[in-house]
Enzyme design. Structure first.
Site: not given
Length: 605
Positions: A332, A385, A500, A538-539
């Site tokens: 991030s 972030t 996660h 961001d991903h």
């Protein structure tokens, strides 16, 4: 199999699969042809199987574990593969209690084979079920069986596998351990997609019929896949037939966590699209980042919310490549730094380039063009972030150093968790002109900060309430009242946390919460011409896919390839002024450059 080997092997299996036969799940597994496993019995036991199958052939007075005569191995008997390990496991407390049975599939004539089996079991009386040992081992005889009228002639520990669609009250139910039939008597389904409804109904009716007699049911020859395991579990098959007990147990044990059912659907705002994509001056820029939010996460929220989202109303969209300077898969910090500064950096770095040199970020740069700016996040303010938009530090975990950058930034507003990380910065923030507020209300302050929590904020399902949508509405109002152009970054941080943890409920609930904040922003854009809204991630986190779902009930099943970030491209959506400029496929750094190109076109220093 010697004692040391079997003991150590069982312990390894239990550790490897995280399961124990002591802890029964809501599902039950039948380890089909278990004797063909690399490690018979222990593999099934380690997976928590409650029904374990062994085929037996009577040869020269010995009960061989084999399916046909050609495969007989003199070392593989019911005693060596099953009875001895069970007895040994009980003796050494490796098996705390017996909560499984052996399904003994007789391949030779029933009466003579059972006679030898009874004699063999005399050496295992202390293991077997009886009135004095109600927790003992039961054997359910399948394959070649005696006539039902003869079931009563066999000992208490011996039950029988009844194999017929014809069920009646006068059957010897007290000696029937389960009812088994070929799956092909009901369906030709191959375990892919969904079963034909007519065939599924026949199967369900038979399951219900067996249950009406208080007995469990199993289907042999059934498909052996995740889709099949799930279907049989939902239909109530008592012993799910599989040649892959570890894989089936792993999948079914996670099913409750992987499936999310949305009971609170929200209505979506219908954009006007009056100035969507129009080449009008850009006055306000709102960048919304769903941390870890890939296409599957968006899709899951869409399907669980009645097939509609505020986000998916938008027409201008593209794909963003997310790689970091030093790694194919970004974190991030590097991902957000690319958005904030227009340069790729190393993972873990915040607002610095790959050599550690500080980079100017959007709030600082836009201040030179007369823009106010703000940050809203469901994360702590030192999170990767949000910190990328005010800090310049090579290590994202150095919270003390990161917090020191806040008072030096050009931000006019921040709303976040993590107040304790800034306890030593109170005076610096005050000297910088920040008024620290304790609620979202009217204020005349020029710069405000609001730490909603001392540490991490709760997740949406843990009681965070309407924090994100209310903070977004407040932030838009606060910045708009300045009568200057503004930049606002809004982050939904916990979609990433759900990825996660491979937690479907967290992913979908956090995405749905983000979507309601998106509605606030789109509505603001409609009411304030010249506003550009950009929504991206961001991903992606978790390598998420969606194998099954039900739009009508708001139910989705998510599957996971990873518990980490992935390098897959992420969607980017845009709305309002110049939103069409964000179509296409490009690097994450281009988001910054596209913003700055528009700022320079319509604003001057």
């Amino acid at each position: 199999m010697n004692k040391f080997f079997s003991t150590q092997l069982l312990l390894l299996l239990l550790i490897s699969f995280g399961l124990s036969a002591q802890n029964q799940a809501a599902f039950q597994i039948h380890s089909h042809n278990d004797y063909l496993q690399t490690v018979p019995f222990w593999t099934a036991y380690g997976a928590g199987a409650t029904s374990i199958e062994v085929d037996l052939i009577l040869q020269d007075g010995i009960l061989m574990a084999a399916h046909e005569v050609e495969s007989i191995d003199s070392r593989r008997t019911i005693e060596s593969l099953y009875l001895d390990p069970i007895k040994e496991g009980l003796k050494n407390d490796i098996i705390p209690s017996i909560n499984f049975h052996l399904l003994v599939d007789l391949k030779t004539e029933a009466y003579s084979t059972l006679e030898v089996l009874e004699q063999s079991m005399l050496n295992y009386q202390d293991v077997l079920f009886s009135e004095s040992n109600p927790g003992g081992l039961k054997l359910i005889i399948s394959g070649n069986r005696p006539k039902p009228d003869d079931y009563k002639n066999y000992p208490d520990w011996m039950l029988f596998d009844y194999q017929s669609k014809e069920l009646s009250k006068d059957l010897p139910w007290d000696k029937i351990g389960m009812v088994s039939l070929s799956f092909r008597q009901f369906s030709i389904w191959n375990g892919k997609g969904r079963m034909v409804e007519e065939q599924r109904a026949k199967l369900q009716n038979f399951i219900d019929l067996v249950h009406s007699f208080g007995k469990p049911v199993r289907f042999w020859g059934s498909p052996d896949s995740k889709s099949a395991w799930k279907a049989f579990y939902e239909m109530g098959e008592d012993y799910i037939n599989t040649d892959h007990p570890n894989e089936a147990a792993d999948y079914l044990s996670k099913l409750t966590k992987n499936v999310y059912h949305n009971t609170s659907k929200h209505e979506v705002y219908q954009p006007t699209f009056e100035l969507d994509g129009a080449n009008v001056p850009v006055r306000n820029v709102i960048l919304m980042i769903g941390d870890g939010n890939g296409l599957a996460q968006i899709s899951a929220a869409l399907f669980s919310n009645g097939n509609q989202l505020n986000l998916t109303q938008l027409k201008n969209l593209g794909l963003v490549k997310t790689q970091a300077a030093d790694d194919f898969t970004t974190d991030s910090a590097a991902g957000a730094t690319a958005y904030a500064t227009g340069e790729k950096t190393n993972n873990r770095a915040l607002g610095v380039d790959s050599e550690g040199k500080a980079l100017s970020n959007l709030p600082d740069i836009l201040d030179e063009y007369g823009f106010a700016s703000g940050i809203i996040t469901t994360d702590q303010l030192t999170g990767a972030t949000p910190a990328s938009f005010y800090a310049h530090h090579p290590e994202r975990d150095d919270a003390d150093q990161i917090s020191a950058y806040l008072s030096k930034s050009k931000l006019d507003m921040f709303i976040a968790g993590g107040g304790t990380k800034f306890s030593s910065e109170s005076k610096n923030l005050q000297d910088a002109g920040f008024t620290m507020v304790e609620s979202l209300g009217e204020t005349s302050a020029e710069r405000i900060g609001y730490f909603v929590a001392n540490d991490a904020l709760p997740k949406k399902l843990e009681g965070r309430g309407e924090y994100l949508v209310e903070s977004t509405a407040f932030g838009l109002n606060f910045l708009a009242k300045k009568n200057t152009p503004f930049f606002l970054m809004v982050e939904a941080a916990n979609i990433d946390s759900g990825g996660h943890e491979n937690n479907s409920s967290m992913i979908v609930s956090e995405m749905l919460d983000f979507d309601q904040a998106i509605a606030e922003v789109i509505q603001f854009a409609d009411q304030n011409p010249g506003t550009l809204v950009i929504i991206t991630a961001d991903h992606e986190t978790g390598g998420v896919s969606i194998p099954q779902g039900d739009i009508a009930t708001g139910t989705v099943e998510l599957a996971y390839h990873s518990d980490d970030h992935t390098g897959i491209m992420v969607p980017i959506f845009a709305y309002g002024a110049h939103s069409g400029d964000f179509r296409g496929i490009y690097e994450n750094t281009e988001v910054f450059h596209k913003i700055m190109k528009l700022v320079k076109r319509y604003h001057s220093k």
